[in-house]
Scaffold this active site. Sequence first.
Site, PDB file in Angstrom:
ATOM      1  N   HIS A 159      38.635  53.057  41.413  1.00  0.00           N
ATOM      2  CA  HIS A 159      38.634  51.582  41.311  1.00  0.00           C
ATOM      3  C   HIS A 159      37.245  51.048  40.966  1.00  0.00           C
ATOM      4  O   HIS A 159      36.630  50.334  41.761  1.00  0.00           O
ATOM      5  CB  HIS A 159      39.153  50.954  42.615  1.00  0.00           C
ATOM      6  CG  HIS A 159      39.605  49.511  42.388  1.00  0.00           C
ATOM      7  ND1 HIS A 159      40.580  48.911  43.149  1.00  0.00           N
ATOM      8  CD2 HIS A 159      39.227  48.581  41.484  1.00  0.00           C
ATOM      9  CE1 HIS A 159      40.773  47.665  42.734  1.00  0.00           C
ATOM     10  NE2 HIS A 159      39.944  47.458  41.720  1.00  0.00           N
ATOM     11  N   GLU A 178      44.346  52.822  48.270  1.00  0.00           N
ATOM     12  CA  GLU A 178      42.955  53.225  48.055  1.00  0.00           C
ATOM     13  C   GLU A 178      42.215  53.303  49.392  1.00  0.00           C
ATOM     14  O   GLU A 178      42.476  52.480  50.262  1.00  0.00           O
ATOM     15  CB  GLU A 178      42.280  52.222  47.121  1.00  0.00           C
ATOM     16  CG  GLU A 178      42.922  52.234  45.741  1.00  0.00           C
ATOM     17  CD  GLU A 178      42.450  51.080  44.858  1.00  0.00           C
ATOM     18  OE1 GLU A 178      41.499  50.384  45.233  1.00  0.00           O
ATOM     19  OE2 GLU A 178      43.038  50.891  43.797  1.00  0.00           O
ATOM     20  N   ALA A 197      36.471  49.866  37.556  1.00  0.00           N
ATOM     21  CA  ALA A 197      36.453  49.287  36.209  1.00  0.00           C
ATOM     22  C   ALA A 197      35.402  48.192  36.072  1.00  0.00           C
ATOM     23  O   ALA A 197      34.885  47.962  34.991  1.00  0.00           O
ATOM     24  CB  ALA A 197      37.832  48.745  35.840  1.00  0.00           C
ATOM     25  N   SER A 221      54.013  39.581  28.719  1.00  0.00           N
ATOM     26  CA  SER A 221      53.395  38.706  29.720  1.00  0.00           C
ATOM     27  C   SER A 221      54.467  37.740  30.184  1.00  0.00           C
ATOM     28  O   SER A 221      55.598  37.787  29.684  1.00  0.00           O
ATOM     29  CB  SER A 221      52.197  37.968  29.121  1.00  0.00           C
ATOM     30  OG  SER A 221      52.634  37.143  28.066  1.00  0.00           O
ATOM     31  N   ARG A 222      54.140  36.907  31.156  1.00  0.00           N
ATOM     32  CA  ARG A 222      55.161  36.002  31.687  1.00  0.00           C
ATOM     33  C   ARG A 222      55.791  35.169  30.582  1.00  0.00           C
ATOM     34  O   ARG A 222      56.990  34.968  30.542  1.00  0.00           O
ATOM     35  CB  ARG A 222      54.542  35.066  32.744  1.00  0.00           C
ATOM     36  CG  ARG A 222      54.376  35.741  34.097  1.00  0.00           C
ATOM     37  CD  ARG A 222      53.624  34.837  35.041  1.00  0.00           C
ATOM     38  NE  ARG A 222      52.276  34.590  34.529  1.00  0.00           N
ATOM     39  CZ  ARG A 222      51.161  34.904  35.174  1.00  0.00           C
ATOM     40  NH1 ARG A 222      51.217  35.462  36.369  1.00  0.00           N
ATOM     41  NH2 ARG A 222      49.981  34.662  34.666  1.00  0.00           N
ATOM     42  N   VAL A 242      44.631  49.589  34.867  1.00  0.00           N
ATOM     43  CA  VAL A 242      43.359  49.010  35.324  1.00  0.00           C
ATOM     44  C   VAL A 242      43.618  47.707  36.064  1.00  0.00           C
ATOM     45  O   VAL A 242      42.711  46.896  36.247  1.00  0.00           O
ATOM     46  CB  VAL A 242      42.367  48.783  34.150  1.00  0.00           C
ATOM     47  CG1 VAL A 242      41.877  50.106  33.592  1.00  0.00           C
ATOM     48  CG2 VAL A 242      43.007  47.938  33.057  1.00  0.00           C
ATOM     49  N   GLY A 243      44.889  47.503  36.483  1.00  0.00           N
ATOM     50  CA  GLY A 243      45.251  46.294  37.226  1.00  0.00           C
ATOM     51  C   GLY A 243      45.165  46.556  38.727  1.00  0.00           C
ATOM     52  O   GLY A 243      44.079  46.540  39.310  1.00  0.00           O
ATOM     53  N   ARG A 244      46.332  46.806  39.324  1.00  0.00           N
ATOM     54  CA  ARG A 244      46.387  47.143  40.750  1.00  0.00           C
ATOM     55  C   ARG A 244      47.375  48.287  40.925  1.00  0.00           C
ATOM     56  O   ARG A 244      48.371  48.385  40.195  1.00  0.00           O
ATOM     57  CB  ARG A 244      46.882  45.939  41.576  1.00  0.00           C
ATOM     58  CG  ARG A 244      45.880  44.832  41.751  1.00  0.00           C
ATOM     59  CD  ARG A 244      44.741  45.213  42.718  1.00  0.00           C
ATOM     60  NE  ARG A 244      43.821  44.098  42.906  1.00  0.00           N
ATOM     61  CZ  ARG A 244      42.715  43.898  42.181  1.00  0.00           C
ATOM     62  NH1 ARG A 244      42.401  44.735  41.191  1.00  0.00           N
ATOM     63  NH2 ARG A 244      41.925  42.869  42.424  1.00  0.00           N
ATOM     64  N   LEU A 260      48.378  39.912  28.810  1.00  0.00           N
ATOM     65  CA  LEU A 260      47.404  39.682  27.735  1.00  0.00           C
ATOM     66  C   LEU A 260      46.513  38.487  28.091  1.00  0.00           C
ATOM     67  O   LEU A 260      46.396  37.529  27.348  1.00  0.00           O
ATOM     68  CB  LEU A 260      48.128  39.465  26.404  1.00  0.00           C
ATOM     69  CG  LEU A 260      47.295  39.737  25.150  1.00  0.00           C
ATOM     70  CD1 LEU A 260      47.027  41.226  24.978  1.00  0.00           C
ATOM     71  CD2 LEU A 260      47.984  39.200  23.907  1.00  0.00           C
ATOM     72  N   GLY A 261      45.883  38.590  29.282  1.00  0.00           N
ATOM     73  CA  GLY A 261      44.875  37.599  29.674  1.00  0.00           C
ATOM     74  C   GLY A 261      43.547  37.993  29.067  1.00  0.00           C
ATOM     75  O   GLY A 261      43.501  38.609  28.002  1.00  0.00           O
ATOM     76  N   SER A 262      42.459  37.643  29.748  1.00  0.00           N
ATOM     77  CA  SER A 262      41.158  37.908  29.121  1.00  0.00           C
ATOM     78  C   SER A 262      40.892  39.407  29.040  1.00  0.00           C
ATOM     79  O   SER A 262      40.308  39.877  28.065  1.00  0.00           O
ATOM     80  CB  SER A 262      40.040  37.170  29.853  1.00  0.00           C
ATOM     81  OG  SER A 262      39.818  37.733  31.118  1.00  0.00           O
TER      82      SER A 262
END
Lengths: 334, 334
Positions: free
Chosen positions: B298, B280, B300, B193-194, B249-251, B171-173
């Site tokens: 990739h 990829e 986004a 999250s962490r 949508v991360g990695r 839950l970052g930006s």
Amino acid sequence: MASSAVEKMGTEQQKEEELPVVLLLHPLLFLTKGELLKKFRFLMPWEAKSMSTHEFLTTHAQSVRALLSVGIFPVDSETIRSLPSLQCIVGTSAGVDHIDLAECRRRGISVTNAGTAFSEDVADLAVGFFLDLLRRVSSTDRYVRRGLWPLNGDYPLGFKLGGKRVGIVGLGSIGSEIAKRLEAFGCSISYNSRRKKPSVSFPYYSNVYDLAADSDVLILSCALTEETFHMVNKDVLSALGKEGIIINVGRGALIDEKELVRCLVQGEIGGAGLDVFEKEPDVPKELFALDNVILSPHRAVLTPESFDALQELVIGNLEAFFSNKPLLSPVKDE
Amino acid sequence: MASSAVEKMGTEQQKEEELPVVLLLHPLLFLTKGELLKKFRFLMPWEAKSMSTHEFLTTHAQSVRALLSVGIFPVDSETIRSLPSLQCIVGTSAGVDHIDLAECRRRGISVTNAGTAFSEDVADLAVGFFLDLLRRVSSTDRYVRRGLWPLNGDYPLGFKLGGKRVGIVGLGSIGSEIAKRLEAFGCSISYNSRRKKPSVSFPYYSNVYDLAADSDVLILSCALTEETFHMVNKDVLSALGKEGIIINVGRGALIDEKELVRCLVQGEIGGAGLDVFEKEPDVPKELFALDNVILSPHRAVLTPESFDALQELVIGNLEAFFSNKPLLSPVKDE
């Protein structure tokens, strides 16, 4: 199913022949779920295979007071005239342009629609089209499935939603839900409707042409009436312009479809998201090859959650009618 | 381009040989827009065709203090070791797992990322996948384009967004922008999250397995680190369940891709929206035939608006570095 009247009728398990009679002209998807069948007895002409619908109506339906209209199957003046005792048409769609409202008015027949049962789902799909077209979701999906990513590299850029100027035509319950969602993406909203809404702070446009000229995206979520037929014509599409996108979750005939197809094929507007068409289920084949178009088979309302809400509303309207109480979602005369 | 320092440098039009030197290892899409070229002199090894990159670095780049890292092209320890004067790596991506951060830490090299320049666009695409999968936007579009609507009638129902339980991992930006959008659709949000975030009221889950078990949709928007590699494994997918949807949508390597493909093919999860993949641009071909999957190359972050914001941030970071001011979007050591 909160109404205590509803629960009472359900638990009493009335005998079938004592149930209020409702005419149903076409099969209804959620009828088989059973709630309706516990509360009403349905006349279903298509089950009387040896008779035409007209014969059935004149033979069996002369005392019918309530008709349950399914989807957007036409309820024309001929049908209405063949039902001399008809007092109420309970609709299952948001728009009721398929019902001859002038004939109903003459006869004093009440008409109900789907009220707000569908509003969130229709708004969701409109926003889905918006995202798909601006970020090219379905066209890049095709690109990947064709194996083109490793061969051709990056697909052309999409566009940011934030800051886009969205013009909503028809700010009823569906349009308002669309606006609420798009504000969360940082879009700026304007609207057109028959009258300025005093409680709404979005800029109001009294005509669609000016709204299109000032919008990046035009979303149609209004009713189809004589006044709104082909409201999006050549001039409005031209005002929307080469980068402009049009989204229609209302009715096909809000747009001059022939002109829309021409503008899309010739690149005179930027793209289109269409859930509705002029001659459903026929979709203009010229659109099938375009990557800046998203096509949908009139299904903005088709979720199980919408059907549950609608079933509850239909029961509520029919019960209100048969007990002489105010209808839950009457269509108001303009 | 609000900074007065930036404007000053722009108007001064310094001679090229006086400009600060920045190493660029791969072509950068928006370099040609010119703003960067007015402010910095770029060493570009791929233009020295007679030399390998390594030869170029050891011959021409020994005094280079700043490296502009393009996209997710790897910046490995060998590259970093061949640049003895390197002090700063300015990144152009949100995640910086392609940069050897351990080596940077040993050498005291600062690293920056794309900060929040991309956050809204990445969040938009995640929500686009969400809408596409729940309302079957791209699969019904295929249905219409194949001419099946008049032949087969209605396509299977989609699902309402309202009320869906969405678990956001990271839950970052980006994750916060996703939450903001989905709240407007009436979804209920939880997150992992962490650490629990004191300022956030959404329910917190300390592990992804429990979050998946309590969610209809799991959205991955966290960084790829040693700890998050394959965090979504067989058990997590199983907890998400047959109706569950996963969006990444991360990695790519946040998910055990082989296991994900197996679960999708065998119907053990409900669907997937994937902008990223383990290898990829290779996408597992087993996914190409599935209607409950949306595949994206990739992209986004790929909007012109994001690129403008990123260019501004890259210039700001490089100017801060060369004038010994605090970097604008430093990657903080964990």
